[in-house]
Design a protein around this motif. Structure first.
Motif, mmCIF file in Angstrom:
data_model
loop_
_atom_site.group_PDB
_atom_site.id
_atom_site.type_symbol
_atom_site.label_atom_id
_atom_site.label_comp_id
_atom_site.label_asym_id
_atom_site.label_seq_id
_atom_site.Cartn_x
_atom_site.Cartn_y
_atom_site.Cartn_z
ATOM 1 N N PHE A 78 0.808 -1.215 0.000
ATOM 2 C CA PHE A 78 0.000 0.000 0.000
ATOM 3 C C PHE A 78 0.847 1.274 0.000
ATOM 4 O O PHE A 78 0.585 2.208 -0.767
ATOM 5 C CB PHE A 78 -0.951 -0.011 1.208
ATOM 6 C CG PHE A 78 -1.865 -1.204 1.223
ATOM 7 C CD1 PHE A 78 -2.692 -1.472 0.145
ATOM 8 C CD2 PHE A 78 -1.885 -2.073 2.293
ATOM 9 C CE1 PHE A 78 -3.533 -2.580 0.143
ATOM 10 C CE2 PHE A 78 -2.725 -3.181 2.312
ATOM 11 C CZ PHE A 78 -3.550 -3.439 1.225
ATOM 12 N N LEU B 189 1.242 4.486 -2.771
ATOM 13 C CA LEU B 189 1.044 5.879 -2.382
ATOM 14 C C LEU B 189 2.240 6.739 -2.772
ATOM 15 O O LEU B 189 2.085 7.829 -3.353
ATOM 16 C CB LEU B 189 0.815 5.950 -0.861
ATOM 17 C CG LEU B 189 0.668 7.338 -0.249
ATOM 18 C CD1 LEU B 189 -0.614 7.997 -0.720
ATOM 19 C CD2 LEU B 189 0.691 7.244 1.279
ATOM 20 N N ARG C 28 2.646 7.138 -6.705
ATOM 21 C CA ARG C 28 1.642 8.048 -7.266
ATOM 22 C C ARG C 28 1.954 9.498 -6.926
ATOM 23 O O ARG C 28 1.845 10.394 -7.775
ATOM 24 C CB ARG C 28 0.253 7.674 -6.743
ATOM 25 C CG ARG C 28 -0.891 8.515 -7.321
ATOM 26 C CD ARG C 28 -2.229 7.988 -6.827
ATOM 27 N NE ARG C 28 -3.336 8.722 -7.400
ATOM 28 C CZ ARG C 28 -3.873 9.825 -6.852
ATOM 29 N NH1 ARG C 28 -3.373 10.300 -5.709
ATOM 30 N NH2 ARG C 28 -4.885 10.435 -7.423
ATOM 31 N N VAL D 114 -0.970 14.437 6.885
ATOM 32 C CA VAL D 114 -2.187 14.219 6.100
ATOM 33 C C VAL D 114 -3.420 14.185 6.998
ATOM 34 O O VAL D 114 -4.297 15.051 6.910
ATOM 35 C CB VAL D 114 -2.076 12.921 5.275
ATOM 36 C CG1 VAL D 114 -3.390 12.632 4.546
ATOM 37 C CG2 VAL D 114 -0.944 13.040 4.266
ATOM 38 N N GLN D 115 -3.493 13.189 7.915
ATOM 39 C CA GLN D 115 -4.703 13.011 8.701
ATOM 40 C C GLN D 115 -5.009 14.215 9.585
ATOM 41 O O GLN D 115 -6.167 14.581 9.781
ATOM 42 C CB GLN D 115 -4.605 11.760 9.580
ATOM 43 C CG GLN D 115 -4.356 10.484 8.797
ATOM 44 C CD GLN D 115 -2.917 10.032 8.919
ATOM 45 O OE1 GLN D 115 -2.011 10.768 8.547
ATOM 46 N NE2 GLN D 115 -2.694 8.835 9.436
ATOM 47 N N GLU E 233 -5.985 5.429 -10.762
ATOM 48 C CA GLU E 233 -7.081 5.028 -9.883
ATOM 49 C C GLU E 233 -6.691 3.813 -9.036
ATOM 50 O O GLU E 233 -6.978 3.759 -7.837
ATOM 51 C CB GLU E 233 -8.315 4.702 -10.720
ATOM 52 C CG GLU E 233 -9.563 4.380 -9.899
ATOM 53 C CD GLU E 233 -10.059 5.558 -9.075
ATOM 54 O OE1 GLU E 233 -10.745 5.318 -8.068
ATOM 55 O OE2 GLU E 233 -9.734 6.713 -9.422
ATOM 56 N N GLN F 181 -4.376 5.013 -6.394
ATOM 57 C CA GLN F 181 -5.085 5.804 -5.389
ATOM 58 C C GLN F 181 -5.819 4.905 -4.404
ATOM 59 O O GLN F 181 -5.797 5.137 -3.189
ATOM 60 C CB GLN F 181 -6.065 6.751 -6.087
ATOM 61 C CG GLN F 181 -6.636 7.856 -5.186
ATOM 62 C CD GLN F 181 -7.826 7.390 -4.373
ATOM 63 O OE1 GLN F 181 -8.578 6.524 -4.819
ATOM 64 N NE2 GLN F 181 -8.002 7.943 -3.180
ATOM 65 N N VAL F 182 -6.468 3.862 -4.920
ATOM 66 C CA VAL F 182 -7.203 2.942 -4.051
ATOM 67 C C VAL F 182 -6.238 2.201 -3.117
ATOM 68 O O VAL F 182 -6.499 2.066 -1.919
ATOM 69 C CB VAL F 182 -8.019 1.940 -4.891
ATOM 70 C CG1 VAL F 182 -8.622 0.851 -4.004
ATOM 71 C CG2 VAL F 182 -9.127 2.667 -5.643
ATOM 72 N N GLY G 295 -3.206 3.198 -2.186
ATOM 73 C CA GLY G 295 -2.609 4.168 -1.270
ATOM 74 C C GLY G 295 -3.550 4.615 -0.174
ATOM 75 O O GLY G 295 -3.120 4.931 0.939
ATOM 76 N N SER G 296 -4.855 4.629 -0.448
ATOM 77 C CA SER G 296 -5.817 5.077 0.560
ATOM 78 C C SER G 296 -5.906 4.121 1.748
ATOM 79 O O SER G 296 -6.434 4.477 2.799
ATOM 80 C CB SER G 296 -7.204 5.241 -0.075
ATOM 81 O OG SER G 296 -7.705 3.987 -0.523
ATOM 82 N N ALA G 297 -5.379 2.899 1.594
ATOM 83 C CA ALA G 297 -5.415 1.937 2.701
ATOM 84 C C ALA G 297 -4.348 2.217 3.748
ATOM 85 O O ALA G 297 -4.425 1.689 4.867
ATOM 86 C CB ALA G 297 -5.239 0.520 2.158
ATOM 87 N N VAL H 261 -3.460 4.929 5.572
ATOM 88 C CA VAL H 261 -3.814 5.688 6.779
ATOM 89 C C VAL H 261 -4.588 4.832 7.784
ATOM 90 O O VAL H 261 -4.146 4.681 8.935
ATOM 91 C CB VAL H 261 -4.594 6.964 6.408
ATOM 92 C CG1 VAL H 261 -5.157 7.620 7.666
ATOM 93 C CG2 VAL H 261 -3.695 7.934 5.664
#
Length: 327
Positions: free
Chosen positions: A47, A51, A54, A117-118, A209, A212-213, A215-217, A219
């Motif tokens: 993951f 991230l 990208r 980020v968060q 895409e 992105q999917v 990489g979103s895992a 956090v």
């Protein structure tokens, strides 16, 4: 501290608590199955690389504000190297033998890598507005690239020295360090992403895409791992180390960034605020992923993540007050 930012902090703490519950109830297996290690490896090898690739493949290298970046990264990398050097010195003192080889690098990244980020994005958007958010995102785009490249080089050099036999010369140690640092799940996707960026080809939408999917895992997975690590490992016997690293991250680092940005680069106003708030953010969850990768100080790093996030509720208003005095 505005309510949306406070809610964001509470959401992060809630996910960590959820991870602790999962670990405490052994829903994913007990310590012998090492589920936290499995999840950490998934984040580190799958993951996170998506991230980083990208992000570096899409960053606008031609329009980066190098003065602002220098004002931030020179003191932050200085903090990293300072903590690393201090920990290397301590490791050679009586009573500190037997510490993991990677411990100095782990403490160095924990003391310098912020949760950009968060927490950083809602903080910049809520307090500094759209213009401040734009500057913050510029820092975010190269944050992991700079800090993880530096600390990975440091830890791989330490490991190469530790594992080299007595006959190995400096050239062999450097060669081993370079090889391990380049073929690395953080460094390699960054370098490949930068190389792709320089071709000017861009990323096809389906590829972007997928990345992105994946990489979103990173956090939610890393936040859950913080709670699971606390459940499996518990808090360290002494919180002195965690409190010291938290203090460096929340107080010393932003003070140095403020001094360099104000006194050396003569930055003022919004730009100065963005840099100081970015430097004051609590420790990022990537630090725990790094600690688990090298099997060093995992409990302490998880504790720093939690303690610094909770303390940030008081630290953020302090730095906003300091900045208000300079405007």
């Amino acid at each position: 501290m505005t309510l949306p930012i406070l809610y964001k902090l509470l959401a992060l703490v809630a996910i960590v608590v959820l991870g602790w519950v999962v670990g405490r109830l052994r829903w994913l297996g007990d310590e012998s199955a090492d589920p936290a290690r499995v999840l950490s490896n998934a984040a580190f090898y799958l993951f996170a690389p998506a991230l980083f690739f990208r992000a570096t493949a899409r960053v606008d290298l031609a329009h980066l504000p190098w003065g602002m970046l220098s004002a931030f990264f020179l003191p932050v990398v200085g903090v990293m190297l300072g903590v690393y050097g201090w920990q290397k010195w301590r490791a050679g003192q009586p009573g500190h033998a037997g510490a993991p080889v990677a411990a100095p690098a782990v403490r160095a990244i924990t003391a310098s890598f912020g949760n950009s980020v968060q927490i950083g994005i809602p903080l910049a958007a809520g307090i500094l507005g759209e213009a401040g958010l734009g500057l913050h995102l510029t820092l975010v785009s190269v944050h992991a690239l700079v800090l993880l490249l530096v600390v990975t080089t440091l830890v791989e050099m330490d490991l190469a020295r530790a594992h080299a036999d007595g006959a190995a010369g400096l050239g062999q140690v450097l060669l081993g360090t370079a090889r391990n640092a380049l073929i690395h799940p953080v460094v390699l996707p960054v370098l490949v992403g930068l190389a792709w960026n320089l071709t000017g080809l861009g990323l096809a939408e389906p590829v972007a895409e997928v990345l992105q999917v994946l990489g979103s895992a990173v956090v939610p997975l890393c936040l859950t791992l913080i709670g699971m690590s606390l459940a499996y490992l518990g808090l360290p016997k002494s919180l002195a180390g965690a409190l010291t690293i938290s203090g460096i991250k929340l107080l010393l680092q932003p003070a140095l960034v403020l001094a360099v940005a104000w006194g050396v680069f003569c930055l003022r106003g919004l730009t100065l605020s963005v840099l100081v708030l970015m430097a004051s953010l609590p420790a990022g969850s990537n630090a725990l992923m790094f600690a688990q990768r090298y099997r060093a100080l995992e409990g302490e790093t998880a504790a720093v993540n939690v303690l610094s996030t909770l303390a940030f509720v008081a630290v953020a208003p302090f730095w906003l007050w300091v900045l208000s005095l300079l405007h």
